[in-house]
Design an enzyme around this catalytic site. Structure first.
Site, PDB file in Angstrom:
ATOM      1  N   ASP A 145     -30.644  42.521  37.371  1.00 18.49           N
ATOM      2  CA  ASP A 145     -29.498  43.341  37.749  1.00 18.49           C
ATOM      3  C   ASP A 145     -28.317  42.416  38.003  1.00 18.49           C
ATOM      4  OD1 ASP A 145     -28.616  46.205  38.712  1.00 18.49           O
ATOM      5  OD2 ASP A 145     -27.835  44.784  40.184  1.00 18.49           O
ATOM      6  N   GLU A 195     -24.152  42.128  39.428  1.00 21.38           N
ATOM      7  CA  GLU A 195     -22.946  42.672  40.067  1.00 21.38           C
ATOM      8  C   GLU A 195     -21.759  41.989  39.412  1.00 21.38           C
ATOM      9  OE1 GLU A 195     -23.273  45.198  41.897  1.00 21.38           O
ATOM     10  OE2 GLU A 195     -25.447  45.021  42.166  1.00 21.38           O
ATOM     11  N   HIS A 240     -26.573  48.118  45.726  1.00 22.74           N
ATOM     12  CA  HIS A 240     -25.540  47.461  44.933  1.00 22.74           C
ATOM     13  C   HIS A 240     -25.478  45.961  45.188  1.00 22.74           C
ATOM     14  CE1 HIS A 240     -24.053  51.213  43.297  1.00 22.74           C
ATOM     15  NE2 HIS A 240     -23.967  51.724  44.531  1.00 22.74           N
TER      16      HIS A 240
END
Length: 586
Positions: A34, A36, A175
Site C-alpha cells: 500500500d 500513501e 490511511h
C-alpha cells in the site's frame, strides 16, 4: 506413429512464469503493498510512504515500511487524511533510496493491492524516473475480486475499510501504508476462502477470478491440475469416455486452463466444458507431431465439438477420364493413373473448377462413353453450336485428332502449366467488367480461383505422395535437431536430438522403427490431405535440410503454383503472358 525418445538438453537457468508452472495458491508468496501519496496522479504527485507485508500459506514472513520524501510539500487535505505532514517526510529518505529496498523485498513474489492500478502505477512511474526496468511482477487486485464474491446486500461498497469490517480484519485501515497493507492481507485471505469453492485454487485461476465465468464452468478448472506443461494434444472426454473435443498446444496445461476463464467466448465450447469430466493429454516430441496427432484423432473420433476435418471421405477430386474421348468428372477418390486435381472440400467447389476448365477448353461435357469412331453420323449438341465442344461424337471417318489436342491441353493445365486456362478466363473477366457485368465477372473469377488453387495443391502434394521415404531435419532452438521421416506424404516418425548429440544414429534408428506406410493412388497421399499439407508446410520452413530422399521430389517448372497466391486475375494474366519461365520448385 513411431517416435524415438527425445534426449533432454542440459538444464538452463530459466525462471518459468506462474502461468506455465501452475502454482497452487498455498505455495504463492504474496507481497501486499500500500502507498500513501501527495496526489492521485503519478505524473504530478509523489510517494510519501510505502508499506508492505509478505505472506505465504496464511503466514506472515516479513514486513516493509518507510516514509518517503516526495520532494514537494504534502497538501493540507492529504495531511488531514493520512496524518503524514511535510515536516514528517522532510528528513525521510528519497524514493531513490527506498525503492531498491522495496524491490528487493518483493523480488520473486506476487504483488497484491486494493485498487492495484493506483499503487502499481506509482511504483512503475518511480522505476521509470530512476531508469529501473520494471521487474514484471504478477499483480493481484483485491478490489475486482471483492466485487466478484461480495454482493451489495452484504456490503454497501467494496472499499478497503468496509471489507475489513465485514471480514473482521485484525487491523483497521487508517490511511497509513503498513496498517492498510495489514488489513488488505486479511481481506485477501477471506476472499481466497470464498473463491476456492468456485475452482480458484491456483495463481492462474486468480488472474481471471474476477471474469464473469459461470461457477459450474470455473469449478471444472480442476480438470487441468494434473496435466503436463508440455507441447502436445489434449482430448476433452464426456460421459462413456466419448471424445468431445481435440486440441493442440505448446503448453497443454496452460491451454486447457484457458477454457475455464473469460478468454473462452465460444458458446459451443462452454457447453462442451460443462459436459466434460476428464481431459486426456498426449505429450508430443515436436509441434509437427502434435498437429498431426490432433488431425488423426479428430478423423478417428469425429468429436462433435470440432468443426473441421471430421469427414475426409467427403472430399472430392476432379478427374480426366480414361476413355477414347476423355472428359472431366467429379469423383469421390483418386481412381486410375490419370490426371486428377484436388481434394476439394465440397462438390460445389469441384464443379466450379470443372466449369473453369470448360470455359477455356472445349472438352465434351456429355457423360456417355463414346466410341473412337461413331458407327453412324450424329447431330452435334447445342454446346458444339456455341463453340464450347468440339463434338467428337460426330467423328465417323477416324479418331478425332483435334480432340486429342484439346485433351493434351487439359492434361497440361491439370498437371503442369495452367496458363491457357488462366489467360482465357482472365480475358473473359476483362470483357465482362468492361460491359459492367460485374456479378458475372465475379462468378468467373471464383471458378478460376477454384481451379488454380486445386491444381496448385495437387502439383505440390503429388511428388511427396509418390516419394517412398523422405528424411528431413530442422535445427531446434536448443541447438539440436528435429528429425522427421515421411513416407508417401504421411508422417511416419519424428524425434529430437540434443545439442551435442550426433543426429545420424538417431536418423538410422528412426528410419528402422518408423511406421510402414503403404502407398495410395497418387496424387492422393497415404494420409489425410491436411496431414500432407502440414508436412509440406514444415518442409518449406527455413533451415530445413533434406537428409535422405528415396526418389525424385520435384515440381513442374511452369505450374499452377506460380498462380496460386495471386489475389486478382489481372495479375495472373500478367504472369501467364510475361512470366512463363517462372520457377515453381518444391
Amino acid at each position: 506413429m513411431s517416435i524415438a525418445p527425445a534426449p533432454q538438453p542440459p538444464a538452463t537457468a530459466v525462471q518459468p512464469s506462474f502461468a506455465d508452472i501452475g502454482t497452487p495458491l498455498r505455495d504463492v508468496t504474496f507481497v501486499v503493498v500500500d502507498l500513501e501519496t501527495t496526489g492521485s496522479r503519478a505524473n504530478d504527485a509523489g510517494i510519501t510512504e510505502i508499506g508492505a507485508v509478505k505472506v505465504r500459506g496464511g503466514e506472515v514472513l516479513g514486513e516493509f515500511q518507510s516514509l518517503v520524501n516526495p520532494g514537494r510539500p504534502v497538501p493540507a487535505f492529504v495531511a488531514r487524511l493520512t496524518g503524514i505532514t511535510t515536516a514528517m517526510v522532510s528528513t525521510a529518505p528519497g524514493i531513490e533510496l527506498v525503492l531498491p529496498g522495496f524491490l528487493e523485498f518483493a523480488h520473486g513474489c506476487v504483488l497484491v493491492a486494493h485498487n492495484a492500478p493506483f499503487d502499481i502505477g506509482f511504483l512503475r512511474a518511480a522505476c521509470a524516473d530512476l531508469d529501473y526496468a520494471w521487474p514484471g511482477f504478477d499483480v493481484v487486485d483485491t478490489l475486482p475480486l471483492a466485487r466478484r464474491v461480495v454482493p451489495r446486500d452484504e456490503a454497501p461498497n467494496h472499499k478497503l475499510a468496509t471489507l475489513a469490517r465485514l471480514f473482521r480484519a485484525q487491523t483497521s485501515p487508517d490511511h497509513r501504508a503498513l496498517a492498510d497493507a495489514r488489513a488488505t492481507v486479511d481481506v485477501l485471505h477471506a476472499l481466497l476462502e470464498r473463491l476456492a469453492p468456485l475452482g480458484v485454487t491456483h495463481l492462474e485461476d486468480l488472474a481471471t477470478a474476477a471474469d464473469p465465468v459461470p461457477a459450474d464452468v470455473r469449478r471444472k478448472s480442476t480438470l487441468a491440475d494434473e496435466l503436463p506443461s508440455a507441447p502436445g494434444v489434449y482430448l476433452f472426454r464426456g460421459p462413456d469416455e466419448e471424445v468431445l473435443y481435440v486440441g493442440t498446444s505448446t503448453n497443454i496445461r496452460k491451454r486447457v486452463r484457458s477454457y475455464f476463464t473469460a478468454a473462452e467466448k465460444r458458446r459451443r465450447i462452454t457447453e462442451m466444458v460443462r459436459i466434460a469430466h476428464a481431459v486426456t493429454p498426449v505429450v508430443c516430441a515436436t509441434p509437427l507431431e502434435a498437429q498431426v496427432r490432433e488431425l488423426r484423432l479428430i478423423t478417428e473420433h469425429a468429436p462433435r465439438y470440432n468443426r473441421r476435418s471430421k469427414h475426409p471421405e467427403r472430399q472430392t477430386w476432379v478427374r480426366l477420364t480414361d476413355e477414347p474421348y476423355p472428359r472431366l468428372s467429379v469423383v469421390p477418390e483418386v481412381r486410375g493413373d490419370v490426371p486428377h486435381i484436388g481434394p476439394f472440400t465440397s462438390r460445389r467447389t469441384a464443379t466450379a473448377a470443372v466449369e473453369a476448365m470448360h470455359d477455356a477448353i472445349a472438352l465434351r461435357q456429355c457423360t456417355q462413353r463414346l466410341p473412337a469412331v461413331a458407327r453412324s453420323p450424329r447431330s452435334p449438341c447445342a454446346l458444339a453450336g456455341l463453340g464450347r465442344c468440339s463434338a467428337p461424337c460426330t467423328a465417323t471417318t477416324g479418331p478425332d485428332t483435334g480432340y486429342r489436342a484439346l485433351v493434351e491441353q487439359a492434361r497440361t493445365a491439370l498437371t503442369g502449366d495452367p496458363s491457357a486456362v488462366v489467360r482465357a478466363l482472365a480475358e473473359r473477366v476483362a470483357r465482362l467488367a468492361g460491359q459492367e457485368r460485374f456479378e458475372e465477372a465475379g462468378q468467373v473469377t471464383a471458378r478460376l480461383r477454384a481451379f488454380v488453387r486445386a491444381a496448385a495443391r495437387t502439383q505440390r502434394m503429388d511428388p511427396l505422395s509418390r516419394c517412398a521415404e523422405l528424411v528431413a531435419a530442422r535445427p531446434t532452438a536448443a541447438g539440436g535437431w528435429e528429425i522427421v521421416v515421411v513416407r508417401h506424404a504421411r508422417l511416419a516418425g519424428t524425434a529430437v536430438t540434443g545439442p551435442r548429440e550426433d543426429p545420424l544414429p538417431v536418423v538410422d534408428a528412426l528410419r528402422a522403427t518408423a511406421e510402414v506406410v503403404e502407398p495410395a493412388q497418387p496424387p492422393a497421399p497415404a494420409c489425410h490431405p491436411e496431414e500432407a499439407a502440414l508436412v509440406l508446410d514444415w518442409l518449406d520452413q527455413p533451415h530445413v535440410r533434406l537428409v535422405h530422399v528415396s526418389g525424385p521430389w520435384t515440381c513442374p517448372v511452369r505450374s499452377a503454383l506460380a498462380h496460386a497466391d495471386l489475389d486478382d486475375v489481372s495479375a495472373s494474366v500478367a504472369l501467364a503472358l510475361g512470366g512463363a519461365d517462372t520457377m515453381a520448385a518444391c
